[in-house]
Design a protein around this motif. Structure first.
Motif, PDB file in Angstrom:
ATOM      1  N   MET A   1       0.917  -1.162  -0.149  1.00  0.00           N
ATOM      2  CA  MET A   1       0.081   0.006   0.004  1.00  0.00           C
ATOM      3  C   MET A   1       0.760   1.190   0.009  1.00  0.00           C
ATOM      4  SD  MET A   1      -3.095  -0.955   2.785  1.00  0.00           S
ATOM      5  CE  MET A   1      -3.932  -2.524   2.516  1.00  0.00           C
ATOM      6  N   GLN A   2       1.179   1.633  -1.243  1.00  0.00           N
ATOM      7  CA  GLN A   2       2.440   2.658  -1.249  1.00  0.00           C
ATOM      8  C   GLN A   2       1.487   3.927  -0.880  1.00  0.00           C
ATOM      9  OE1 GLN A   2       5.389   2.474  -2.756  1.00  0.00           O
ATOM     10  NE2 GLN A   2       5.441   4.457  -1.644  1.00  0.00           N
ATOM     11  N   TRP A   3       0.348   4.184  -0.910  1.00  0.00           N
ATOM     12  CA  TRP A   3      -0.216   5.510  -0.424  1.00  0.00           C
ATOM     13  C   TRP A   3      -0.096   5.300   1.168  1.00  0.00           C
ATOM     14  CZ3 TRP A   3      -4.133   5.763   3.078  1.00  0.00           C
ATOM     15  CH2 TRP A   3      -4.955   4.671   3.286  1.00  0.00           C
ATOM     16  N   LEU A   4      -0.277   4.145   1.722  1.00  0.00           N
ATOM     17  CA  LEU A   4      -0.124   4.360   3.236  1.00  0.00           C
ATOM     18  C   LEU A   4       1.308   4.408   3.619  1.00  0.00           C
ATOM     19  CD1 LEU A   4      -2.470   1.918   5.262  1.00  0.00           C
ATOM     20  CD2 LEU A   4      -0.151   2.751   6.117  1.00  0.00           C
ATOM     21  N   ASP A   5       2.452   3.844   2.894  1.00  0.00           N
ATOM     22  CA  ASP A   5       3.504   3.838   3.229  1.00  0.00           C
ATOM     23  C   ASP A   5       4.265   5.367   3.087  1.00  0.00           C
ATOM     24  OD1 ASP A   5       4.107   1.376   3.600  1.00  0.00           O
ATOM     25  OD2 ASP A   5       4.704   1.083   1.708  1.00  0.00           O
ATOM     26  N   ASP A   6       3.454   6.338   2.122  1.00  0.00           N
ATOM     27  CA  ASP A   6       3.764   7.651   1.962  1.00  0.00           C
ATOM     28  C   ASP A   6       3.416   8.539   3.097  1.00  0.00           C
ATOM     29  OD1 ASP A   6       5.189   6.799  -0.524  1.00  0.00           O
ATOM     30  OD2 ASP A   6       3.355   7.673  -1.895  1.00  0.00           O
ATOM     31  N   ILE A   7       2.215   8.145   3.574  1.00  0.00           N
ATOM     32  CA  ILE A   7       1.502   8.938   4.740  1.00  0.00           C
ATOM     33  C   ILE A   7       2.364   8.838   5.961  1.00  0.00           C
ATOM     34  CG2 ILE A   7      -0.489   8.768   6.355  1.00  0.00           C
ATOM     35  CD1 ILE A   7      -2.235   8.511   4.004  1.00  0.00           C
ATOM     36  N   PHE A   8       2.965   7.394   6.056  1.00  0.00           N
ATOM     37  CA  PHE A   8       3.703   7.206   7.516  1.00  0.00           C
ATOM     38  C   PHE A   8       5.027   8.216   7.136  1.00  0.00           C
ATOM     39  CE2 PHE A   8       0.762   4.468   9.328  1.00  0.00           C
ATOM     40  CZ  PHE A   8       1.331   4.130  10.812  1.00  0.00           C
ATOM     41  N   ALA A   9       5.538   8.004   5.875  1.00  0.00           N
ATOM     42  CA  ALA A   9       6.814   8.736   5.760  1.00  0.00           C
ATOM     43  C   ALA A   9       6.878  10.126   5.703  1.00  0.00           C
ATOM     44  CB  ALA A   9       7.460   8.254   4.271  1.00  0.00           C
ATOM     45  N   ALA A  10       5.767  10.780   5.785  1.00  0.00           N
ATOM     46  CA  ALA A  10       5.590  12.214   5.828  1.00  0.00           C
ATOM     47  C   ALA A  10       5.317  12.208   7.448  1.00  0.00           C
ATOM     48  CB  ALA A  10       4.281  12.631   4.935  1.00  0.00           C
ATOM     49  N   PHE A  11       4.610  11.638   8.177  1.00  0.00           N
ATOM     50  CA  PHE A  11       4.421  11.700   9.357  1.00  0.00           C
ATOM     51  C   PHE A  11       6.030  11.532  10.167  1.00  0.00           C
ATOM     52  CE2 PHE A  11      -0.254  10.311   9.608  1.00  0.00           C
ATOM     53  CZ  PHE A  11      -0.411  11.319   9.223  1.00  0.00           C
ATOM     54  N   ILE A  12       6.498  10.437   9.924  1.00  0.00           N
ATOM     55  CA  ILE A  12       7.963  10.513  10.476  1.00  0.00           C
ATOM     56  C   ILE A  12       8.985  11.699  10.184  1.00  0.00           C
ATOM     57  CG2 ILE A  12      10.063   9.176  10.024  1.00  0.00           C
ATOM     58  CD1 ILE A  12       8.321   6.556   9.650  1.00  0.00           C
ATOM     59  N   GLN A  13       8.649  12.317   8.962  1.00  0.00           N
ATOM     60  CA  GLN A  13       9.342  13.351   8.440  1.00  0.00           C
ATOM     61  C   GLN A  13       9.035  14.726   9.388  1.00  0.00           C
ATOM     62  OE1 GLN A  13       9.263  14.441   4.376  1.00  0.00           O
ATOM     63  NE2 GLN A  13      10.999  16.132   4.654  1.00  0.00           N
ATOM     64  N   ILE A  14       7.807  14.770   9.733  1.00  0.00           N
ATOM     65  CA  ILE A  14       7.404  15.939  10.564  1.00  0.00           C
ATOM     66  C   ILE A  14       7.325  15.664  12.010  1.00  0.00           C
ATOM     67  CG2 ILE A  14       5.326  17.364  10.979  1.00  0.00           C
ATOM     68  CD1 ILE A  14       4.359  16.872   7.915  1.00  0.00           C
ATOM     69  N   PHE A  15       6.966  14.684  12.495  1.00  0.00           N
ATOM     70  CA  PHE A  15       6.846  14.493  13.758  1.00  0.00           C
ATOM     71  C   PHE A  15       7.929  13.531  14.628  1.00  0.00           C
ATOM     72  CE2 PHE A  15       2.474  14.988  12.023  1.00  0.00           C
ATOM     73  CZ  PHE A  15       2.079  16.302  12.675  1.00  0.00           C
ATOM     74  N   GLY A  16       8.538  12.769  13.567  1.00  0.00           N
ATOM     75  CA  GLY A  16       9.685  11.894  14.068  1.00  0.00           C
ATOM     76  C   GLY A  16       8.877  10.600  14.350  1.00  0.00           C
ATOM     77  N   LEU A  17       9.768   9.368  14.845  1.00  0.00           N
ATOM     78  CA  LEU A  17       9.387   8.176  14.898  1.00  0.00           C
ATOM     79  C   LEU A  17       8.569   7.960  16.410  1.00  0.00           C
ATOM     80  CD1 LEU A  17      12.617   6.125  14.248  1.00  0.00           C
ATOM     81  CD2 LEU A  17      10.594   5.960  13.054  1.00  0.00           C
ATOM     82  N   PRO A  18       7.410   7.200  16.241  1.00  0.00           N
ATOM     83  CA  PRO A  18       6.751   7.038  17.276  1.00  0.00           C
ATOM     84  C   PRO A  18       7.546   6.777  18.685  1.00  0.00           C
ATOM     85  CG  PRO A  18       5.504   5.852  15.552  1.00  0.00           C
ATOM     86  CD  PRO A  18       6.953   6.313  15.190  1.00  0.00           C
TER      87      PRO A  18
END
Length: 214
Positions: A1-18
């Motif tokens: 699910m590339q779109w879902l991978d992209d969303i997580f990647a964007a979140f990591i870039q902005i907010f960092g890892l959980p």
């Protein structure tokens, strides 16, 4: 699910890892010390707890009851869909609109306001989240990333009209996120936290197993 991978990647870039040392949010006194155990729910205290969870400034978040507003003061979108809760973005603050009757159902109130706080978190980070025709799956994925996966998964099929009013819920409706999307997002979340055998995973419904095969 590339779109879902992209969303997580964007979140990591902005907010960092959980954070690995932080369990997903559940409704208990650890996450809601000012609310759980109290005889009467108080919105300022609930806003304080939610602000701490989402790392927001509670002084910038006000609330108003829909029943106390004149019709012209209620956004057209709220009047049209009869939402139970809604957030309005001001220049330097936010106003939460909610149905007063929700005070009779504290857990439902907490759940619905979590959705509004998630939106505020998106807005605070200047994150454009109108990324697809149906925003439901995106918000579910965002919720999982911010540690709301357990609550979302346990409420995804609880859609319905409260028995006290005609107001609808906008947080979860059937099909807002498929089982596959939820399972994939939860698996990504646990993979990032390196927490596949976590105790909290036992709280997930069987439909949302974290044993997703990438």
């Amino acid at each position: 699910m590339q779109w879902l991978d992209d969303i997580f990647a964007a979140f990591i870039q902005i907010f960092g890892l959980p954070k690995k040392d932080r369990d997903p949010v559940i409704i208990n006194s650890d996450f809601f010390p000012h609310v759980i155990g109290e005889k009467k729910i108080r919105l300022p205290q609930l806003i304080e707890d939610l602000s701490r969870i989402f790392q927001l400034d509670p002084r910038r978040i006000q609330f108003a009851y829909l029943e106390d507003l004149k019709r012209k003061e209620i956004p057209k979108a709220v009047r049209k869909r009869n939402y139970e809760t809604h957030v309005i973005q001001e220049e330097h603050s936010y106003t939460l609109l909610l149905n007063r009757e929700l005070l009779k159902e504290p857990r439902r109130l907490i759940f619905l306001l979590m959705y509004e706080f998630l939106q505020i978190k998106m807005l605070e980070s200047a994150l454009i989240f109108e990324v697809m025709d149906d925003i439901g799956p995106f918000m579910c994925v965002a919720g999982v990333y911010f540690g709301l996966g357990v609550l979302i998964s346990r409420n995804v099929y609880s859609y319905g009209k409260p028995n006290y009013t005609y107001w609808d819920s906008k947080w979860m409706s059937p099909g807002a996120a498929s089982d596959e999307i939820m399972a994939y997002a939860l698996a990504l979340y646990t993979q990032l936290k390196e927490d596949k055998d976590a105790e909290w995973a036992k709280l997930l419904p069987s439909e949302f197993s974290i044993d997703y095969q990438f």
